[in-house]
Design a protein around this motif. Structure first.
Motif, PDB file in Angstrom:
ATOM      1  N   SER A 150       0.923  -1.289  -0.131  1.00  0.00           N
ATOM      2  CA  SER A 150       0.090  -0.085   0.121  1.00  0.00           C
ATOM      3  C   SER A 150       0.712   1.389  -0.005  1.00  0.00           C
ATOM      4  O   SER A 150       0.317   2.356  -0.450  1.00  0.00           O
ATOM      5  CB  SER A 150      -0.961   0.125   1.478  1.00  0.00           C
ATOM      6  N   LEU A 151       2.034   1.177   0.764  1.00  0.00           N
ATOM      7  CA  LEU A 151       2.769   2.401   0.596  1.00  0.00           C
ATOM      8  C   LEU A 151       3.127   2.823  -0.781  1.00  0.00           C
ATOM      9  O   LEU A 151       3.319   3.776  -1.279  1.00  0.00           O
ATOM     10  CB  LEU A 151       4.075   2.257   1.361  1.00  0.00           C
ATOM     11  N   SER A 152       3.587   1.812  -1.496  1.00  0.00           N
ATOM     12  CA  SER A 152       4.090   1.964  -2.979  1.00  0.00           C
ATOM     13  C   SER A 152       2.776   2.444  -3.817  1.00  0.00           C
ATOM     14  O   SER A 152       2.867   3.153  -4.587  1.00  0.00           O
ATOM     15  CB  SER A 152       4.576   0.536  -3.617  1.00  0.00           C
ATOM     16  N   HIS A 153       1.554   1.796  -3.415  1.00  0.00           N
ATOM     17  CA  HIS A 153       0.105   2.112  -4.182  1.00  0.00           C
ATOM     18  C   HIS A 153       0.135   3.816  -3.987  1.00  0.00           C
ATOM     19  O   HIS A 153      -0.447   4.326  -5.103  1.00  0.00           O
ATOM     20  CB  HIS A 153      -0.856   1.399  -3.617  1.00  0.00           C
ATOM     21  N   TRP A 154       0.451   4.292  -2.981  1.00  0.00           N
ATOM     22  CA  TRP A 154       0.085   5.717  -2.764  1.00  0.00           C
ATOM     23  C   TRP A 154       1.295   6.661  -3.181  1.00  0.00           C
ATOM     24  O   TRP A 154       1.216   7.663  -2.910  1.00  0.00           O
ATOM     25  CB  TRP A 154      -0.262   5.895  -1.262  1.00  0.00           C
ATOM     26  N   GLY A 155       2.245   5.784  -3.644  1.00  0.00           N
ATOM     27  CA  GLY A 155       3.521   6.786  -3.853  1.00  0.00           C
ATOM     28  C   GLY A 155       4.231   7.187  -2.919  1.00  0.00           C
ATOM     29  O   GLY A 155       4.840   8.258  -2.933  1.00  0.00           O
ATOM     30  N   LEU A 156       4.179   6.538  -1.781  1.00  0.00           N
ATOM     31  CA  LEU A 156       4.937   6.950  -0.464  1.00  0.00           C
ATOM     32  C   LEU A 156       6.349   6.358  -0.272  1.00  0.00           C
ATOM     33  O   LEU A 156       6.413   5.022  -0.811  1.00  0.00           O
ATOM     34  CB  LEU A 156       4.131   6.695   0.712  1.00  0.00           C
ATOM     35  N   ASP A 157       7.409   6.760  -0.248  1.00  0.00           N
ATOM     36  CA  ASP A 157       8.713   6.411  -0.020  1.00  0.00           C
ATOM     37  C   ASP A 157       8.997   6.129   1.118  1.00  0.00           C
ATOM     38  O   ASP A 157       9.181   6.535   2.116  1.00  0.00           O
ATOM     39  CB  ASP A 157       9.677   7.281  -0.482  1.00  0.00           C
TER      40      ASP A 157
END
Length: 396
Positions: free
Chosen positions: A221-228
């Motif tokens: 989910s972090l990657s899904h939201w574009g969060l590093d």
């Protein structure tokens, strides 16, 4: 003292009266999404094997090699002698996969949450939790003895008010499911992280149903939201389970090195529990490779979700939009949910009826779970069976 048989026969009878009694089925895999349940073949939309990896040959072969090398048991807790080279390699590979410095593997997701959360906060601290969080997050919160505030589901304004009200606490921990297990909707993680930054709180993200499914390469989910993830280890505690999309068992918590070292020393469900067998760790290492390499599995899930959404649109029951592999079909009362489940079962399809306390009163539902092992024809068959069931079962 009352007779133990009398007490619990009456208690079980009360569950029956409320249509809340659960029944286990004896289940064995057949092929793809097909299982044998209590001796009968069924097309199953019931499990969390989102990528269809639980029967993947590479995982089975890795487990067999692991068993041949290490045996079938870890023999002790990880801090005694139950931490093998396989476990060590798995933790390093999990950390790299999600882009965080270090990871700690637990034998089960429930154990990860009920062990990690009480190690992070205690009396004098504040814990803020979404109303629809999974039971293991709720239990972890209660075990912590921190001051607990529950805010309405995905209500950012209420979360902000809770953060303001908790300013006097020593530590503040916001706990949330990244993908909610019974609704399939997503937590607004970017906005939640911004609030935690603003109010100097930590964010504990349970990505049980996003890991492997969402984000680039299935990184969650972090990657899904574009969060590093690597840019926020001082604010973020990331947890994911490995018995769903990863197809095996266990869970991990990832974050800053100091955080993981503290959990190693103080998470009771890690410290005092016998480790998972090394063969499981070897199967999980193979699973990570497959998740990254076989992107077609996530593409198929997108196709299946679109097909299911179109099929459910003509039914008499609400089916809230879902961005995940989980699709609820809201039926309302327990009796209707059980009746529709039985109608599907009579047609050779297994979709579980979910009732309180798993979901709030009045929101009983079918929880349709998609897998890359399904085909478009499987989804069409389900939708046709639901349409037939809808003719004889009244809507909410």
């Amino acid at each position: 003292m009352p007779d133990i048989t009398d007490v619990f026969e009456a208690a079980v009878a009360a569950l029956d009266a409320q249509q809340l009694r659960r029944h286990r089925r004896v289940v064995a895999p057949l092929d793809g999404a097909r299982v044998q349940a209590d001796g009968q073949p069924r097309l199953a939309f019931a499990g969390n094997d989102y990528l269809g990896l639980s029967q993947h040959p590479a995982l089975i072969e890795a487990a067999q090699r692991g068993a041949a090398r290490y045996g079938v048991g870890a023999t002790a807790s990880p801090l005694i002698c139950g931490h093998s080279p396989a476990h060590e390699a798995l933790e390093q590979e999990l950390a790299r996969f999600v882009g965080l410095p270090r990871a700690l593997y637990f034998y089960a997701g429930y154990a990860a949450n009920t062990g990690a959360i009480p190690a992070l906060v205690e009396r004098g601290d504040a814990l803020i939790s979404d109303a629809l969080n999974h039971a293991c997050l709720i239990d972890g919160a209660r075990l912590s003895r921190a001051e607990l505030t529950v805010y309405p589901h995905n209500d950012l304004a209420a979360l902000e008010r809770a953060l303001v009200a908790s300013r006097g606490a020593r530590r503040r921990l916001v706990v949330v499911d990244a993908v909610f297990s019974m609704d399939g909707d997503l937590a607004p993680l970017p906005e939640m992280l911004a609030l935690c930054e603003r109010f100097d709180a930590w964010l504990y993200v349970d990505d049980a149903h996003g890991f492997g499914v969402l984000g680039e390469g299935g990184r969650g989910s972090l990657s899904h939201w574009g969060l590093d993830a690597g840019a926020m280890p001082s604010r973020l505690i990331y947890m994911a389970t490995l018995g769903k999309a990863a197809g095996v068992a266990g869970a991990f918590v990832a974050g800053a090195p100091a955080l993981i070292e503290w959990l190693t020393q103080r998470a009771r469900t890690f410290f005092f529990a016998t480790g998972a067998p090394p063969m499981i760790a070897e199967a999980l290492r193979a699973s990570l490779q497959v998740i990254e390499a076989e992107g077609w599995r996530r593409e198929r899930l997108l196709q299946l979700r679109a097909r299911l959404s179109a099929g459910l649109a003509v039914l008499p029951w609400p089916a809230p939009a879902s961005q995940s592999a989980i699709q609820p079909l809201l039926l309302g009362d327990n009796g209707t949910a059980l009746a529709v489940m039985a109608a599907l079962d009579a047609r050779g399809i297994w979709v579980p009826a979910i009732r309180p306390p798993t979901v709030p009163e009045g929101t009983a539902r079918l929880r349709i779970s998609l897998s890359a092992a399904h085909t478009l024809d499987d989804v069409d068959r389900l939708c046709a069976a639901l349409a037939e069931a809808g003719i004889t079962t009244p809507p909410v």
